[in-house]
Design an enzyme around this catalytic site. Structure first.
Site, PDB file in Angstrom:
ATOM      1  N   ASP A  13      33.557  40.111  36.370  1.00 60.75           N
ATOM      2  CA  ASP A  13      32.975  38.770  36.203  1.00 60.75           C
ATOM      3  C   ASP A  13      33.981  37.654  36.465  1.00 60.75           C
ATOM      4  O   ASP A  13      33.881  36.580  35.877  1.00 60.75           O
ATOM      5  CB  ASP A  13      32.380  38.591  34.792  1.00 60.75           C
ATOM      6  N   LYS A  16      34.329  36.914  41.739  1.00 63.26           N
ATOM      7  CA  LYS A  16      34.624  37.523  43.050  1.00 63.26           C
ATOM      8  C   LYS A  16      33.578  37.134  44.079  1.00 63.26           C
ATOM      9  O   LYS A  16      33.892  36.948  45.248  1.00 63.26           O
ATOM     10  CB  LYS A  16      34.681  39.062  42.934  1.00 63.26           C
ATOM     11  N   GLY A  40      27.241  42.493  39.221  1.00 57.13           N
ATOM     12  CA  GLY A  40      26.357  41.341  39.382  1.00 57.13           C
ATOM     13  C   GLY A  40      27.167  40.216  39.983  1.00 57.13           C
ATOM     14  O   GLY A  40      28.006  39.642  39.309  1.00 57.13           O
ATOM     15  N   HIS A  41      26.970  39.956  41.261  1.00 64.80           N
ATOM     16  CA  HIS A  41      27.717  38.888  41.920  1.00 64.80           C
ATOM     17  C   HIS A  41      26.777  37.726  42.196  1.00 64.80           C
ATOM     18  O   HIS A  41      25.789  37.885  42.892  1.00 64.80           O
ATOM     19  CB  HIS A  41      28.311  39.382  43.251  1.00 64.80           C
ATOM     20  N   GLN A 223      33.382  45.011  39.485  1.00 67.28           N
ATOM     21  CA  GLN A 223      34.044  45.132  38.174  1.00 67.28           C
ATOM     22  C   GLN A 223      35.490  44.600  38.257  1.00 67.28           C
ATOM     23  O   GLN A 223      35.753  43.718  39.037  1.00 67.28           O
ATOM     24  CB  GLN A 223      34.008  46.579  37.648  1.00 67.28           C
ATOM     25  N   THR A 300      23.099  42.232  32.598  1.00 65.88           N
ATOM     26  CA  THR A 300      22.414  42.576  31.344  1.00 65.88           C
ATOM     27  C   THR A 300      22.072  41.352  30.502  1.00 65.88           C
ATOM     28  O   THR A 300      21.348  41.464  29.518  1.00 65.88           O
ATOM     29  CB  THR A 300      23.311  43.493  30.492  1.00 65.88           C
TER      30      THR A 300
HETATM   31  P1  IMP Z   1      29.034  50.958  33.259  1.00 62.11           P
HETATM   32  O1  IMP Z   1      29.767  50.581  34.489  1.00 62.11           O
HETATM   33  O2  IMP Z   1      27.614  50.465  33.223  1.00 62.11           O
HETATM   34  O3  IMP Z   1      29.147  52.433  32.942  1.00 62.11           O
HETATM   35  O4  IMP Z   1      29.749  50.221  32.022  1.00 62.11           O
HETATM   36  C1  IMP Z   1      31.070  50.531  31.599  1.00 62.11           C
HETATM   37  C2  IMP Z   1      31.811  49.277  31.160  1.00 62.11           C
HETATM   38  O5  IMP Z   1      32.019  48.442  32.303  1.00 62.11           O
HETATM   39  C3  IMP Z   1      31.060  48.412  30.151  1.00 62.11           C
HETATM   40  O6  IMP Z   1      31.998  47.777  29.298  1.00 62.11           O
HETATM   41  C4  IMP Z   1      30.381  47.379  31.023  1.00 62.11           C
HETATM   42  O7  IMP Z   1      30.088  46.189  30.309  1.00 62.11           O
HETATM   43  C5  IMP Z   1      31.455  47.151  32.063  1.00 62.11           C
HETATM   44  N1  IMP Z   1      30.940  46.673  33.344  1.00 62.11           N
HETATM   45  C6  IMP Z   1      30.316  47.378  34.299  1.00 62.11           C
HETATM   46  N2  IMP Z   1      30.014  46.607  35.352  1.00 62.11           N
HETATM   47  C7  IMP Z   1      30.491  45.381  35.067  1.00 62.11           C
HETATM   48  C8  IMP Z   1      30.524  44.145  35.792  1.00 62.11           C
HETATM   49  O8  IMP Z   1      30.068  44.027  36.932  1.00 62.11           O
HETATM   50  N3  IMP Z   1      31.103  43.092  35.154  1.00 62.11           N
HETATM   51  C9  IMP Z   1      31.657  43.203  33.918  1.00 62.11           C
HETATM   52  N4  IMP Z   1      31.650  44.332  33.220  1.00 62.11           N
HETATM   53  C10 IMP Z   1      31.084  45.413  33.788  1.00 62.11           C
END
Ligand code: IMP
Length: 427
Positions: A13, A16, A40-41, A223, A300
């Site tokens: 977040d 990017k 989520g971009h 991420q 989310t």
């Molecule tokens: P997962 O990738 O859904 O398995 O989540 C694992 C961890 O990565 C959690 O803490 C999520 O909130 C975090 N996470 C996954 N994708 C993102 C993103 O695009 N931005 C910020 N946090 C992320």
């Protein structure tokens, strides 16, 4: 020819999407290479927001070729929805190539993600529940389903039946849920073949050819560094590799073919989900930053945890990604604060250290040591770096010195125009 990697230098977040959008005009190819719909971009176009989860941000520019490389895990129904949504932005058919090697996030992966998080209780990772972990787990276990499998219907049915035989034992006997039937899933996925087939291509070959033709390629990370499966705050991480080296693993482009690696960091820090966060601000200022920066997850909608910029972790991100420069975003969010703090070191196990513990899981035991800076009341008004407000210049100079890397991009609003760029970054 240039190849540029944009990676998150924090917990995701970082903005990017905007940095990619700013660099995109000079690029010929924009490539996503890991993660899935957990990302989520947000990109702003003519006042309208587009939230990308799976599509590379380049898809809003049909003159660029967007690539989904094999390292991604793809939620196919969601991808088709995103492609359709592009129409409202005037893009009828994106200029998109997808590797048949990508693994699919199947409905049982999403269900497992959700049920397993609930079963973990207090130890929940706080995932996005998009099935990312279970899909990558199946890939490693060699039971994953790849996009190419859909084009061999008998084998696909067989693989799905084999997988569901295992998953249904878990659904019924571990989680006390109903099993999932095979046949409706087979039919649902075979029906999607027609829509996806026109986009399929050997993306590794395509990118090598692009390099031979001196094209500019941008690799769009998802991420952030601290969520990397190996180098992040394990187990509070995602299930893919988020650091720059993943480009080599996941695209077919060699490590020696990468020219620039830009790490993106906010002027402060945020994290969504569980796990350690040494500079977190709980209440008061944290709430202020959340509301000023609209810090709610793009995927989310969860409120993000907010805190001060952590230079110990930014130095670490510079090291593990081999960053060649930094982009600092969301300077506008800190506007109006009298005093801004930055962590420069930790007190850990009775001593002061400039580096994080080798096991980042121990970050929860680190107490940050801060330096304070005067805040700023305005953001830059011209495109001249030297004319930026003095407190911003002081802050950025300090970051550059501490991390020993040049800041090449400053962003102070979601709009593409509100960006300062060092001339040395031009492609
Ligand atoms: P997962 O990738 O859904 O398995 O989540 C694992 C961890 O990565 C959690 O803490 C999520 O909130 C975090 N996470 C996954 N994708 C993102 C993103 O695009 N931005 C910020 N946090 C992320």
């Amino acid at each position: 020819m240039t190849t540029t990697v944009v990676v998150g230098a924090q917990w995701g977040d970082e903005g990017k999407g905007k940095v990619v959008d700013v660099l995109a005009p000079e690029m010929d190819f924009i490539v996503r290479y890991h993660g899935g719909s957990n990302a989520g971009h947000t990109v702003l176009r003519n006042g309208q927001e587009f939230k990308f989860h799976l599509l590379p941000s380049g898809c809003l520019r049909p003159e660029k070729i967007s690539v989904i490389a094999p390292g991604m895990v793809l939620d196919l129904p969601l991808l088709l929805e995103e492609i359709e949504a592009l129409e409202s932005f005037g893009v009828e058919k994106p200029n998109l190539r997808i590797s048949p090697k990508v693994h699919l996030v199947m409905p049982y992966h999403k269900r497992l993600d959700e049920l397993e998080e609930a079963r973990r209780g207090e130890r929940a990772v706080g995932t996005t529940k998009r099935g990312i972990g279970p899909a990558y787990a199946d890939r490693a276990a060699r039971t994953g389903i790849r996009l190419s499998d859909l084009f061999h219907p008998d084998e696909f049915r067989e693989k799905l039946a084999f997988n569901l035989a295992e998953k249904n034992v878990l659904f019924q006997h571990l989680y006390g849920e109903n099993p999932m039937p095979v046949e409706p899933m087979v039919e649902e996925y075979l029906r999607m073949r027609e829509a996806i087939e026109p986009y399929m291509a050997d993306t590794g070959h395509l990118l090598q050819q692009a390099l031979r033709e001196n094209k500019n390629i941008l690799f769009e990370g998802a991420q952030g560094t601290l969520l990397d499966l190996e180098y992040g705050t394990y187990p509070y991480v995602t299930s893919s590799h988020t650091i720059s080296a993943a480009v080599g693993l996941s695209t077919g482009v060699g490590l020696r073919q990468i020219d620039r690696i830009i790490g993106v960091s906010k002027a402060y820090a945020t994290r969504v989900g569980g796990g350690p966060f040494p500079t977190e601000l709980v209440g008061g200022l944290g709430d202020h930053i959340r509301s000023a920066g609209k810090e709610y997850g793009a995927t989310t909608g969860r409120p993000r945890r907010c805190g001060w910029l952590d230079l110990v972790l930014l130095r670490y991100a510079a090291r593990v990604n081999d960053l060649t420069s930094l982009a600092i975003t969301k300077l506008d969010v800190l506007r109006g604060l009298e005093k801004i703090q930055v962590a420069v070191a930790y007190r850990y196990q009775g001593r002061i250290t400039q580096d994080p513990p080798e096991d980042l899981g121990r970050l929860s035991e680190c107490e940050p040591i801060y330096e304070s800076f005067p805040g700023w009341s305005e953001v830059p008004k011209t495109e001249q770096w030297e004319e930026a407000p003095e407190p911003i210049q002081k802050y950025i100079d300090f970051v550059q010195r501490e991390v020993a890397i040049t800041v090449d991009i400053l962003s102070y609003s979601p709009a593409p125009a509100d960006t300062l760029r060092n001339s040395r970054l031009k492609a």
